[in-house]
Design an enzyme around this catalytic site. Structure first.
Site, PDB file in Angstrom:
ATOM      1  N   ARG A 145       0.552  -1.268   0.131  1.00  0.00           N
ATOM      2  CA  ARG A 145      -0.042   0.170  -0.174  1.00  0.00           C
ATOM      3  C   ARG A 145       0.581   1.386   0.154  1.00  0.00           C
ATOM      4  O   ARG A 145       0.351   2.154   0.132  1.00  0.00           O
ATOM      5  CB  ARG A 145      -0.535  -0.391   1.202  1.00  0.00           C
TER       6      ARG A 145
ATOM      7  N   GLU B 268      -3.709  -0.696  -2.472  1.00  0.00           N
ATOM      8  CA  GLU B 268      -4.115  -1.325  -1.261  1.00  0.00           C
ATOM      9  C   GLU B 268      -5.240  -2.742  -1.400  1.00  0.00           C
ATOM     10  O   GLU B 268      -5.998  -2.275  -2.295  1.00  0.00           O
ATOM     11  CB  GLU B 268      -4.980   0.422  -0.518  1.00  0.00           C
TER      12      GLU B 268
ATOM     13  N   ASN C  22      -2.294  -7.882  12.337  1.00  0.00           N
ATOM     14  CA  ASN C  22      -2.614  -8.590  13.534  1.00  0.00           C
ATOM     15  C   ASN C  22      -3.115  -7.481  13.791  1.00  0.00           C
ATOM     16  O   ASN C  22      -3.077  -6.387  14.923  1.00  0.00           O
ATOM     17  CB  ASN C  22      -1.691  -9.606  14.616  1.00  0.00           C
TER      18      ASN C  22
ATOM     19  N   TYR D  56      -8.306 -11.577  12.331  1.00  0.00           N
ATOM     20  CA  TYR D  56      -7.479 -12.352  11.871  1.00  0.00           C
ATOM     21  C   TYR D  56      -7.111 -13.664  12.343  1.00  0.00           C
ATOM     22  O   TYR D  56      -6.940 -14.256  10.989  1.00  0.00           O
ATOM     23  CB  TYR D  56      -6.402 -11.028  12.600  1.00  0.00           C
TER      24      TYR D  56
HETATM   25  P1  NAP Z   1       4.791  -6.354   8.497  1.00  0.00           P
HETATM   26  O1  NAP Z   1       6.478  -5.521   8.853  1.00  0.00           O
HETATM   27  O2  NAP Z   1       3.406  -4.923   9.209  1.00  0.00           O
HETATM   28  O3  NAP Z   1       4.892  -5.879   6.563  1.00  0.00           O
HETATM   29  C1  NAP Z   1       3.559  -6.883   5.845  1.00  0.00           C
HETATM   30  C2  NAP Z   1       4.275  -5.321   4.965  1.00  0.00           C
HETATM   31  O4  NAP Z   1       2.663  -5.369   4.569  1.00  0.00           O
HETATM   32  C3  NAP Z   1       3.910  -4.089   5.021  1.00  0.00           C
HETATM   33  O5  NAP Z   1       4.503  -3.038   3.858  1.00  0.00           O
HETATM   34  C4  NAP Z   1       2.095  -3.349   5.433  1.00  0.00           C
HETATM   35  O6  NAP Z   1       1.927  -2.176   4.865  1.00  0.00           O
HETATM   36  C5  NAP Z   1       1.749  -4.637   4.081  1.00  0.00           C
HETATM   37  N1  NAP Z   1       0.550  -5.168   4.053  1.00  0.00           N
HETATM   38  C6  NAP Z   1      -0.413  -5.419   5.149  1.00  0.00           C
HETATM   39  N2  NAP Z   1      -1.483  -5.165   4.575  1.00  0.00           N
HETATM   40  C7  NAP Z   1      -1.661  -4.624   3.529  1.00  0.00           C
HETATM   41  C8  NAP Z   1      -2.954  -4.425   3.085  1.00  0.00           C
HETATM   42  N3  NAP Z   1      -4.355  -5.356   3.308  1.00  0.00           N
HETATM   43  N4  NAP Z   1      -2.674  -3.843   1.466  1.00  0.00           N
HETATM   44  C9  NAP Z   1      -1.614  -3.691   1.435  1.00  0.00           C
HETATM   45  N5  NAP Z   1      -0.346  -3.570   1.876  1.00  0.00           N
HETATM   46  C10 NAP Z   1      -0.534  -4.011   3.253  1.00  0.00           C
HETATM   47  O7  NAP Z   1       3.950  -7.718   9.279  1.00  0.00           O
HETATM   48  P2  NAP Z   1       5.174  -8.945   9.098  1.00  0.00           P
HETATM   49  O8  NAP Z   1       4.796  -9.547  10.413  1.00  0.00           O
HETATM   50  O9  NAP Z   1       5.867  -9.587   8.075  1.00  0.00           O
HETATM   51  O10 NAP Z   1       4.127 -10.168   8.898  1.00  0.00           O
HETATM   52  C11 NAP Z   1       3.955 -10.071   7.374  1.00  0.00           C
HETATM   53  C12 NAP Z   1       2.596 -11.931   6.871  1.00  0.00           C
HETATM   54  O11 NAP Z   1       3.898 -12.899   8.131  1.00  0.00           O
HETATM   55  C13 NAP Z   1       1.370 -11.185   7.711  1.00  0.00           C
HETATM   56  O12 NAP Z   1       0.552 -12.562   6.745  1.00  0.00           O
HETATM   57  C14 NAP Z   1       1.383 -11.826   9.420  1.00  0.00           C
HETATM   58  O13 NAP Z   1      -0.287 -12.151   9.500  1.00  0.00           O
HETATM   59  C15 NAP Z   1       2.329 -12.942   9.083  1.00  0.00           C
HETATM   60  N6  NAP Z   1       3.189 -13.352  10.893  1.00  0.00           N
HETATM   61  C16 NAP Z   1       3.456 -12.472  11.053  1.00  0.00           C
HETATM   62  C17 NAP Z   1       3.982 -12.800  12.451  1.00  0.00           C
HETATM   63  C18 NAP Z   1       5.193 -12.371  12.979  1.00  0.00           C
HETATM   64  O14 NAP Z   1       6.062 -12.647  13.938  1.00  0.00           O
HETATM   65  N7  NAP Z   1       5.925 -11.070  12.701  1.00  0.00           N
HETATM   66  C19 NAP Z   1       3.252 -13.836  13.008  1.00  0.00           C
HETATM   67  C20 NAP Z   1       2.170 -14.566  12.205  1.00  0.00           C
HETATM   68  C21 NAP Z   1       2.440 -14.311  10.881  1.00  0.00           C
HETATM   69  P3  NAP Z   1       1.922  -0.922   6.154  1.00  0.00           P
HETATM   70  O15 NAP Z   1       3.499  -0.933   6.467  1.00  0.00           O
HETATM   71  O16 NAP Z   1       1.534   0.518   5.035  1.00  0.00           O
HETATM   72  O17 NAP Z   1       0.589  -1.617   7.109  1.00  0.00           O
END
Ligand code: NAP
Length: 260
Positions: free
Chosen positions: A39, A64, A95, A155
């Site tokens: 996004r 988005e 989350n 979530y």
């Molecule tokens: P992150 O650091 O927030 O990175 C996610 C990226 O995706 C960000 O650039 C975010 O943009 C973008 N994004 C999220 N929702 C979006 C949407 N609807 N449209 C466009 N862009 C979107 O997250 P992460 O921790 O790397 O997580 C990645 C995946 O791993 C997710 O599916 C999460 O559920 C899963 N996960 C993570 C963990 C963990 O411990 N980190 C644990 C379990 C599962 P913005 O920054 O602008 O929001």
């Protein structure tokens, strides 16, 4: 091991930050071309510039992903630039704490839109191209689908559905030779994780107590460790693996906590 990604094209949603960024970087390091869909144009461009600066191939589509037309455009733009798609990594999600008591019907549906619908929409729009290349899909799920967490119904429902869709799509796409798998992280230090832990009353203590319960090496999983498994699944080195849900979590979800 040569993963054979040279000349191949992969879409990574949320590929500019956290786990998605690590996946994008690894695909590029292995010689594949990455299309980052996220996004924030600024974040996307920063990630693309970093990959190009290290000799990789990357481009971005600002989207988005909760918006259906934006999902369609991710696929259209990828085909316009590269003419094919070899793999889709459905990774973007958050989350967002829409609980049973504290949420609302509207917030619940919005959470599904932001965490689940785009996994389906992108797979749907990409399907003709994935069939043409006998490509594959890797979804990023969450251990919350297995364990629950409390106060995050939207979530949890999304991640549970992603596990179900992994099996459903793997079956539907058997005749097409398109594989579908899911990687499950539990505790990975990313911008999303940092925001979540800082939203809790005693973040430092909470982090220490979580880390102490991760069976393998009592540490967080790194984004690079999630990326290693994801990119292996994307590659032909996992050519007979489909419909699988792989936990890359240091044993956090399943192992006996009494074992030290
Ligand atoms: P992150 O650091 O927030 O990175 C996610 C990226 O995706 C960000 O650039 C975010 O943009 C973008 N994004 C999220 N929702 C979006 C949407 N609807 N449209 C466009 N862009 C979107 O997250 P992460 O921790 O790397 O997580 C990645 C995946 O791993 C997710 O599916 C999460 O559920 C899963 N996960 C993570 C963990 C963990 O411990 N980190 C644990 C379990 C599962 P913005 O920054 O602008 O929001």
């Amino acid at each position: 091991m040569d993963l054979g990604l040279q000349g191949k094209v992969f879409i990574v949603t949320g590929g500019a930050k956290g786990i998605g960024e690590a996946i994008s970087k690894l695909i590029a390091a292995e010689g594949g071309s990455v299309v980052i869909a996220g996004r924030s144009e600024t974040d996307n461009n920063k990630a693309v510039d970093a990959i190009i600066a290290s000799g990789g191939k990357a481009t971005a589509v600002t989207a988005e992903l909760g918006n259906v037309d934006a999902c369609r455009n991710v696929i259209t733009a990828t085909i316009a630039k590269y003419g094919k798609i070899d793999g889709l990594v459905n990774n973007a999600g958050a989350n967002d704490g829409v609980g049973l008591e504290n949420g609302s019907p509207e917030k619940f549906m919005q959470s599904l839109q932001l965490n689940l619908s785009h996994y389906y929409n992108l797979a749907h729009f990409a399907l003709p191209y994935l069939k043409a290349t006998k490509g594959n899909i890797v979804n990023i799920g969450s251990k919350v689908a297995t364990t629950g967490q409390g106060n995050t119904s939207g979530y949890a429902a999304s991640k549970g559905a992603i596990n179900a869709l992994t099996r459903e799509w793997a079956v539907e796409l058997l005749p097409a030779g398109v594989r579908v798998n899911t990687v499950i992280p539990a505790e990975v230090w990313t911008p999303l994780y940092e925001t979540w832990i800082n939203s809790l009353p005693n973040p430092t203590e909470k982090l220490a107590s979580i880390t102490a319960k991760i069976p393998f090496e009592r540490r967080m999983t790194t984004s690079e460790e999630i990326a290693n498994t994801t990119v292996f699944l994307l590659s032909e080195r996992s050519s007979h693996t489909t419909g699988q849900i792989l936990y890359v979590d240091g044993g956090y979800t399943h192992l006996d906590r009494s074992i030290s």
